[in-house]
Write a protein that holds these residues in place. Structure first.
Motif, PDB file in Angstrom:
ATOM      1  N   ALA A  93       0.813  -1.203   0.000  1.00  0.00           N
ATOM      2  CA  ALA A  93       0.000   0.000   0.000  1.00  0.00           C
ATOM      3  C   ALA A  93       0.855   1.265   0.000  1.00  0.00           C
ATOM      4  N   LYS A  94       2.012   1.208   0.711  1.00  0.00           N
ATOM      5  CA  LYS A  94       2.848   2.401   0.771  1.00  0.00           C
ATOM      6  C   LYS A  94       3.521   2.713  -0.557  1.00  0.00           C
ATOM      7  N   ARG A  95       3.509   1.765  -1.501  1.00  0.00           N
ATOM      8  CA  ARG A  95       4.100   2.002  -2.819  1.00  0.00           C
ATOM      9  C   ARG A  95       3.173   2.807  -3.727  1.00  0.00           C
ATOM     10  N   ALA A  96       1.929   2.975  -3.366  1.00  0.00           N
ATOM     11  CA  ALA A  96       1.005   3.741  -4.204  1.00  0.00           C
ATOM     12  C   ALA A  96       1.344   5.218  -4.132  1.00  0.00           C
ATOM     13  N   GLY A  97       1.191   5.910  -5.255  1.00  0.00           N
ATOM     14  CA  GLY A  97       1.448   7.342  -5.288  1.00  0.00           C
ATOM     15  C   GLY A  97       1.979   7.804  -6.623  1.00  0.00           C
ATOM     16  N   LYS A  98       2.531   9.026  -6.632  1.00  0.00           N
ATOM     17  CA  LYS A  98       3.073   9.633  -7.846  1.00  0.00           C
ATOM     18  C   LYS A  98       4.577   9.420  -7.912  1.00  0.00           C
ATOM     19  N   TYR A  99       5.035   8.950  -9.093  1.00  0.00           N
ATOM     20  CA  TYR A  99       6.453   8.703  -9.315  1.00  0.00           C
ATOM     21  C   TYR A  99       6.957   9.611 -10.437  1.00  0.00           C
ATOM     22  N   TYR A 100       8.254   9.963 -10.333  1.00  0.00           N
ATOM     23  CA  TYR A 100       8.923  10.775 -11.346  1.00  0.00           C
ATOM     24  C   TYR A 100      10.258  10.123 -11.688  1.00  0.00           C
ATOM     25  N   CYS A 101      10.706  10.385 -12.912  1.00  0.00           N
ATOM     26  CA  CYS A 101      12.022   9.940 -13.341  1.00  0.00           C
ATOM     27  C   CYS A 101      12.818  11.157 -13.791  1.00  0.00           C
ATOM     28  N   CYS A 102      14.011  11.333 -13.221  1.00  0.00           N
ATOM     29  CA  CYS A 102      14.884  12.457 -13.570  1.00  0.00           C
ATOM     30  C   CYS A 102      16.234  11.915 -14.020  1.00  0.00           C
ATOM     31  N   SER A 103      16.861  12.614 -14.917  1.00  0.00           N
ATOM     32  CA  SER A 103      18.182  12.212 -15.389  1.00  0.00           C
ATOM     33  C   SER A 103      19.230  13.163 -14.849  1.00  0.00           C
ATOM     34  N   ARG A 104      20.420  12.631 -14.624  1.00  0.00           N
ATOM     35  CA  ARG A 104      21.522  13.436 -14.100  1.00  0.00           C
ATOM     36  C   ARG A 104      22.618  13.521 -15.157  1.00  0.00           C
ATOM     37  N   HIS A 105      23.053  14.757 -15.454  1.00  0.00           N
ATOM     38  CA  HIS A 105      24.167  14.996 -16.363  1.00  0.00           C
ATOM     39  C   HIS A 105      25.249  15.715 -15.591  1.00  0.00           C
ATOM     40  N   SER A 106      26.355  15.001 -15.294  1.00  0.00           N
ATOM     41  CA  SER A 106      27.396  15.495 -14.394  1.00  0.00           C
ATOM     42  C   SER A 106      26.747  15.766 -13.033  1.00  0.00           C
ATOM     43  N   SER A 107      26.728  17.000 -12.601  1.00  0.00           N
ATOM     44  CA  SER A 107      26.113  17.330 -11.314  1.00  0.00           C
ATOM     45  C   SER A 107      24.779  18.052 -11.489  1.00  0.00           C
ATOM     46  N   VAL A 108      24.279  18.088 -12.704  1.00  0.00           N
ATOM     47  CA  VAL A 108      23.053  18.830 -13.001  1.00  0.00           C
ATOM     48  C   VAL A 108      21.922  17.854 -13.253  1.00  0.00           C
ATOM     49  N   LEU A 109      20.755  18.089 -12.634  1.00  0.00           N
ATOM     50  CA  LEU A 109      19.571  17.286 -12.859  1.00  0.00           C
ATOM     51  C   LEU A 109      18.761  17.872 -14.009  1.00  0.00           C
ATOM     52  N   SER A 110      18.240  17.000 -14.851  1.00  0.00           N
ATOM     53  CA  SER A 110      17.420  17.448 -15.973  1.00  0.00           C
ATOM     54  C   SER A 110      15.993  17.694 -15.508  1.00  0.00           C
ATOM     55  N   GLU A 111      15.164  18.116 -16.442  1.00  0.00           N
ATOM     56  CA  GLU A 111      13.734  18.230 -16.157  1.00  0.00           C
ATOM     57  C   GLU A 111      13.157  16.839 -15.978  1.00  0.00           C
ATOM     58  N   CYS A 112      12.347  16.665 -14.963  1.00  0.00           N
ATOM     59  CA  CYS A 112      11.811  15.340 -14.653  1.00  0.00           C
ATOM     60  C   CYS A 112      10.656  14.984 -15.580  1.00  0.00           C
ATOM     61  N   SER A 113      10.326  13.721 -15.591  1.00  0.00           N
ATOM     62  CA  SER A 113       9.262  13.216 -16.455  1.00  0.00           C
ATOM     63  C   SER A 113       7.894  13.627 -15.917  1.00  0.00           C
ATOM     64  N   ASN A 114       6.866  13.360 -16.720  1.00  0.00           N
ATOM     65  CA  ASN A 114       5.498  13.535 -16.244  1.00  0.00           C
ATOM     66  C   ASN A 114       5.213  12.535 -15.119  1.00  0.00           C
ATOM     67  N   PRO A 115       4.337  12.871 -14.198  1.00  0.00           N
ATOM     68  CA  PRO A 115       4.095  11.948 -13.076  1.00  0.00           C
ATOM     69  C   PRO A 115       3.394  10.668 -13.533  1.00  0.00           C
ATOM     70  N   LEU A 116       3.796   9.570 -12.927  1.00  0.00           N
ATOM     71  CA  LEU A 116       3.139   8.281 -13.125  1.00  0.00           C
ATOM     72  C   LEU A 116       2.378   7.960 -11.852  1.00  0.00           C
ATOM     73  N   GLU A 117       1.047   7.883 -11.959  1.00  0.00           N
ATOM     74  CA  GLU A 117       0.203   7.599 -10.801  1.00  0.00           C
ATOM     75  C   GLU A 117       0.045   6.088 -10.668  1.00  0.00           C
ATOM     76  N   LEU A 118       0.766   5.541  -9.731  1.00  0.00           N
ATOM     77  CA  LEU A 118       0.730   4.097  -9.494  1.00  0.00           C
ATOM     78  C   LEU A 118      -0.373   3.801  -8.474  1.00  0.00           C
ATOM     79  N   VAL A 119      -1.404   3.057  -8.928  1.00  0.00           N
ATOM     80  CA  VAL A 119      -2.566   2.743  -8.095  1.00  0.00           C
ATOM     81  C   VAL A 119      -2.475   1.286  -7.656  1.00  0.00           C
ATOM     82  N   VAL A 120      -2.603   1.066  -6.379  1.00  0.00           N
ATOM     83  CA  VAL A 120      -2.600  -0.294  -5.822  1.00  0.00           C
ATOM     84  C   VAL A 120      -4.049  -0.696  -5.575  1.00  0.00           C
TER      85      VAL A 120
END
Length: 369
Positions: A93-120
């Motif tokens: 149940a605690k795994r349910a929620g909104k997830y994002y994926c971000c990429s790292r280039h050197s020490s800089v984070l890119s713009e994150c992905s659209n949210p994925l709503e994981l429903v349990v």
């Protein structure tokens, strides 16, 4: 004082360049994507794989989850090797929620992905889904899909062949809660498999187990076969391949529409043809009137101006001929004739008055022998 001002200006320029460079690096890194292997609905206790990728300059990918407090928690980070997979072996149940994926280039984070709503799903007892008045519906009639639960839940969600189509708030009922999903005019496209879920409004990613599948059958009057056959929720049949026959009024409408447009086009062509004939007739009438005016001015078709010049020439020849007759009568030599001009206005002594009859010209020519 000047050195302090120069140092402040230099630091401001460097800060601006750093921010611009960071933003450029984030843009070059690209925006990644995030998807679930089995879709966003995951039964309780099953496994799911989250896939992340799509950033060209990424050195690594981070999987993040949004907490109830609004903070972001980093779940895991993996080196970028094309598409990266994050496996959740047993969903709780605690795994349910909104997830994002971000990429790292050197020490800089890119713009994150659209949210994925994981429903349990499967955290509560399943509701009951029924069709009113019946799951066997005639084409064009109204049907109501009623989702009912023995316990109180604030929201109900209706799914059609594994895809969400509508959400509604629950209405209080003497034995729990329920809601109605109405279809006012049923068509063969509505003949699919339906399921509904219930959940609390304060936990939008923790749903009940799905209801039993309900197959809605739609029949068309005048046909011997049903446009939709009984199907299982795992392998729904595609109803777009079979097209039911139409009743007589529907066929008449479908045939009458193109016939009406064809008649309208023929009528417009007829009006256009009549307009062309009228313009041609007016143009021909104008040419005939011009030809008649030309023939009226000169019978031989000669322009009026040339005819006038010819008439003036003929008059000139006639006057010359008359003058020759007066100067040299027939049978006389012009050299043996002497001319004298008499002035009648002032006669002299010894000259008799000439008769008043004849020409009114005061100068009279007489031939002297």
């Amino acid at each position: 004082m000047t050195s302090v001002f120069t140092m402040t200006a230099t630091l401001s320029v460097l800060l601006c360049l750093g921010l611009c460079l960071g933003q450029r690096m984030r843009t070059q890194a690209g925006r990644p994507y995030l998807s679930a292997s089995k879709g966003p609905l995951v039964p309780l206790g099953s496994s799911v794989t989250l896939r992340c990728g799509g950033s060209q300059w990424a050195k690594s990918y981070l999987l993040e989850k949004e907490q109830e407090s609004g903070t972001i928690k980093i779940i895991k980070e993996k080196p970028a090797r094309g598409e990266v997979e994050f496996l959740i072996p047993s969903v709780k149940a605690k795994r349910a929620g909104k997830y994002y994926c971000c990429s790292r280039h050197s020490s800089v984070l890119s713009e994150c992905s659209n949210p994925l709503e994981l429903v349990v799903t499967g955290l509560h007892d399943p509701p009951t889904l029924s069709a009113l008045p019946s799951s066997q519906v005639t084409f064009g009639q109204q049907v109501t899909l009623q989702c009912h639960s023995e316990q109180w839940y604030g929201m109900f969600t209706l799914y059609k062949d594994g895809k969400e189509i509508e959400r509604q708030r629950a209405q209080p009922h003497e034995r729990g809660a329920q809601t109605n999903f109405s279809v006012w005019a049923v068509s063969p496209a509505h003949g699919e498999t339906y399921q509904c879920y219930s959940y609390h409004s304060d936990n939008p990613f923790m749903w009940s187990a799905p209801s039993d599948p309900l197959v809605l059958r739609v029949t068309v009057p005048g046909t011997t076969k049903e446009p939709h056959l009984t199907q299982s929720p795992e392998k729904p049949q595609n109803m777009t391949s079979s097209s039911p026959s139409l009743s007589f009024p529907q066929a008449g409408i479908l045939i009458g529409i193109p016939v009406f447009f064809i008649l309208l086009m023929l009528f417009l062509l007829f009006l256009w043809h009549r307009h062309r004939q009228h313009k041609t007739k007016l143009r021909n009438g104008g040419q005939e009137a011009e030809a008649k005016a030309t023939r009226r001015s000169d019978p031989d078709g000669t322009p009026l101006e040339e005819t006038m010049y010819e008439d003036v020439g003929e008059d000139r020849h006639i006057e010359e001929a008359r003058a020759e007759d007066l100067v040299a009568p027939p049978g006389e030599d012009p050299q043996d004739v002497t001319y004298a001009q008499l002035n009648l206005n002032s006669p002299k002594v010894g000259v008799k008055d000439l008769p008043t009859s004849g020409s009114e010209d005061p100068s009279v020519y007489a031939t002297l022998r």
